[in-house]
Design a protein around this motif. Structure first.
Motif, PDB file in Angstrom:
ATOM      1  N   ASP A  49     -53.856 -27.544  44.850  1.00 18.13           N
ATOM      2  CA  ASP A  49     -54.044 -26.394  43.964  1.00 18.13           C
ATOM      3  C   ASP A  49     -55.257 -25.600  44.443  1.00 18.13           C
ATOM      4  OD1 ASP A  49     -53.949 -24.572  41.906  1.00 18.13           O
ATOM      5  OD2 ASP A  49     -54.724 -25.938  40.384  1.00 18.13           O
ATOM      6  N   GLY A  50     -55.110 -24.290  44.515  1.00 13.55           N
ATOM      7  CA  GLY A  50     -56.185 -23.414  44.975  1.00 13.55           C
ATOM      8  C   GLY A  50     -56.146 -23.162  46.470  1.00 13.55           C
ATOM      9  N   PHE A  54     -51.224 -22.013  43.380  1.00 11.73           N
ATOM     10  CA  PHE A  54     -52.162 -21.707  42.299  1.00 11.73           C
ATOM     11  C   PHE A  54     -51.458 -21.975  40.975  1.00 11.73           C
ATOM     12  CE2 PHE A  54     -53.183 -19.312  46.017  1.00 11.73           C
ATOM     13  CZ  PHE A  54     -54.554 -19.436  46.128  1.00 11.73           C
ATOM     14  N   CYS A  55     -52.098 -22.770  40.108  1.00 14.68           N
ATOM     15  CA  CYS A  55     -51.453 -23.195  38.864  1.00 14.68           C
ATOM     16  C   CYS A  55     -52.184 -22.686  37.626  1.00 14.68           C
ATOM     17  CB  CYS A  55     -51.393 -24.718  38.791  1.00 14.68           C
ATOM     18  SG  CYS A  55     -50.376 -25.472  40.064  1.00 14.68           S
ATOM     19  N   ALA A  56     -51.419 -22.565  36.569  1.00 14.92           N
ATOM     20  CA  ALA A  56     -51.926 -22.284  35.223  1.00 14.92           C
ATOM     21  C   ALA A  56     -51.180 -23.230  34.290  1.00 14.92           C
ATOM     22  CB  ALA A  56     -51.655 -20.836  34.843  1.00 14.92           C
ATOM     23  N   CYS A  64     -46.921 -23.133  38.705  1.00 11.59           N
ATOM     24  CA  CYS A  64     -47.596 -23.041  39.996  1.00 11.59           C
ATOM     25  C   CYS A  64     -46.884 -22.009  40.855  1.00 11.59           C
ATOM     26  CB  CYS A  64     -47.583 -24.384  40.717  1.00 11.59           C
ATOM     27  SG  CYS A  64     -48.435 -25.691  39.813  1.00 11.59           S
ATOM     28  N   TYR A 126     -50.595 -12.200  38.816  1.00  5.85           N
ATOM     29  CA  TYR A 126     -51.086 -13.045  37.733  1.00  5.85           C
ATOM     30  C   TYR A 126     -49.950 -13.934  37.271  1.00  5.85           C
ATOM     31  CZ  TYR A 126     -54.756  -9.543  37.630  1.00  5.85           C
ATOM     32  OH  TYR A 126     -55.776  -8.705  37.990  1.00  5.85           O
ATOM     33  N   ARG A 128     -49.012 -17.123  34.195  1.00  5.46           N
ATOM     34  CA  ARG A 128     -49.459 -17.886  33.032  1.00  5.46           C
ATOM     35  C   ARG A 128     -48.296 -18.720  32.505  1.00  5.46           C
ATOM     36  NH1 ARG A 128     -50.356 -12.672  29.250  1.00  5.46           N
ATOM     37  NH2 ARG A 128     -48.178 -12.053  29.112  1.00  5.46           N
ATOM     38  N   SER A 143     -54.040 -16.214  31.860  1.00  7.09           N
ATOM     39  CA  SER A 143     -53.509 -15.872  33.177  1.00  7.09           C
ATOM     40  C   SER A 143     -54.420 -16.377  34.288  1.00  7.09           C
ATOM     41  CB  SER A 143     -53.384 -14.350  33.312  1.00  7.09           C
ATOM     42  OG  SER A 143     -52.477 -13.841  32.384  1.00  7.09           O
ATOM     43  N   ARG A 144     -53.803 -16.654  35.417  1.00 10.88           N
ATOM     44  CA  ARG A 144     -54.544 -17.004  36.623  1.00 10.88           C
ATOM     45  C   ARG A 144     -54.220 -15.959  37.684  1.00 10.88           C
ATOM     46  NH1 ARG A 144     -55.218 -22.661  39.857  1.00 10.88           N
ATOM     47  NH2 ARG A 144     -56.688 -21.838  41.404  1.00 10.88           N
ATOM     48  N   GLU A 145     -55.254 -15.439  38.331  1.00  6.37           N
ATOM     49  CA  GLU A 145     -55.086 -14.402  39.349  1.00  6.37           C
ATOM     50  C   GLU A 145     -54.906 -15.041  40.717  1.00  6.37           C
ATOM     51  OE1 GLU A 145     -57.756 -10.863  41.320  1.00  6.37           O
ATOM     52  OE2 GLU A 145     -58.034 -11.288  39.194  1.00  6.37           O
ATOM     53  N   LEU A 146     -54.078 -14.408  41.551  1.00  3.96           N
ATOM     54  CA  LEU A 146     -53.879 -14.840  42.923  1.00  3.96           C
ATOM     55  C   LEU A 146     -53.481 -13.655  43.778  1.00  3.96           C
ATOM     56  CD1 LEU A 146     -50.421 -15.885  43.630  1.00  3.96           C
ATOM     57  CD2 LEU A 146     -51.094 -16.340  41.287  1.00  3.96           C
TER      58      LEU A 146
END
Length: 148
Positions: A49-50, A54-56, A64, A126, A128, A143-146
């Motif tokens: 992850d990362g 990328f996960c939320a 992911c 984004y 989520r 939300s997670r940004e990528l």
């Protein structure tokens, strides 16, 4: 006395429309965005992850995104009546056009689902996690940004 054919045709058309509107299958689930995909069964994403994805997460749902390959993984971690949903948003050209959508895992609790998308490269996106009940939002996480 015979009725004209157009009258019978009109009655048949109206009856068909009423039957279509009253049939539950005619109802559309209202998931997030204008693009809704239903996940196919898969395993959890491989990697870190990362780095590779990328996960939320939020209340029994993990989403992911693997930016290289545009794959969205959605885990439903609890057997309940809710669908696990990955909600996503990505910028497209010409800016500020934005695509919105959902990857819906209705495979049941304890499963991972996969939606394969085609996102533009090097754009902000984004993702989520959310839960839905019969197409209606129950709750959602942050939300997670990528970058795609």
């Amino acid at each position: 006395m015979r009725r004209p054919r157009w009258v019978l045709l009109a009655v048949a058309v109206v009856a068909g429309m009423v039957a279509t509107l009253l049939t539950p299958a005619a109802a559309q689930a209202a998931y997030y965005g204008s693009e809704t995909d239903y996940a196919v069964a898969t395993r959890a994403p491989e990697g870190a992850d990362g780095v590779d994805y990328f996960c939320a997460s939020h209340t029994y749902v993990v989403v992911c995104v693997m930016p290289y390959g545009d794959k969205i993984y959605v885990a439903d971690l609890k057997k309940d009546d809710y669908a696990a949903v990955g909600e996503w948003m990505v910028e497209t050209d010409p800016y500020p056009t934005i695509r919105y959508g959902s990857c819906v895992n209705k495979l049941g609790g304890g499963t991972w689902g996969l939606c394969d998308k085609n996102f533009p490269e090097n754009k902000t996106a984004y993702v989520r996690a959310a839960r839905y009940n019969s197409g209606k939002l129950v709750d959602r996480g942050l939300s997670r940004e990528l970058t795609t």
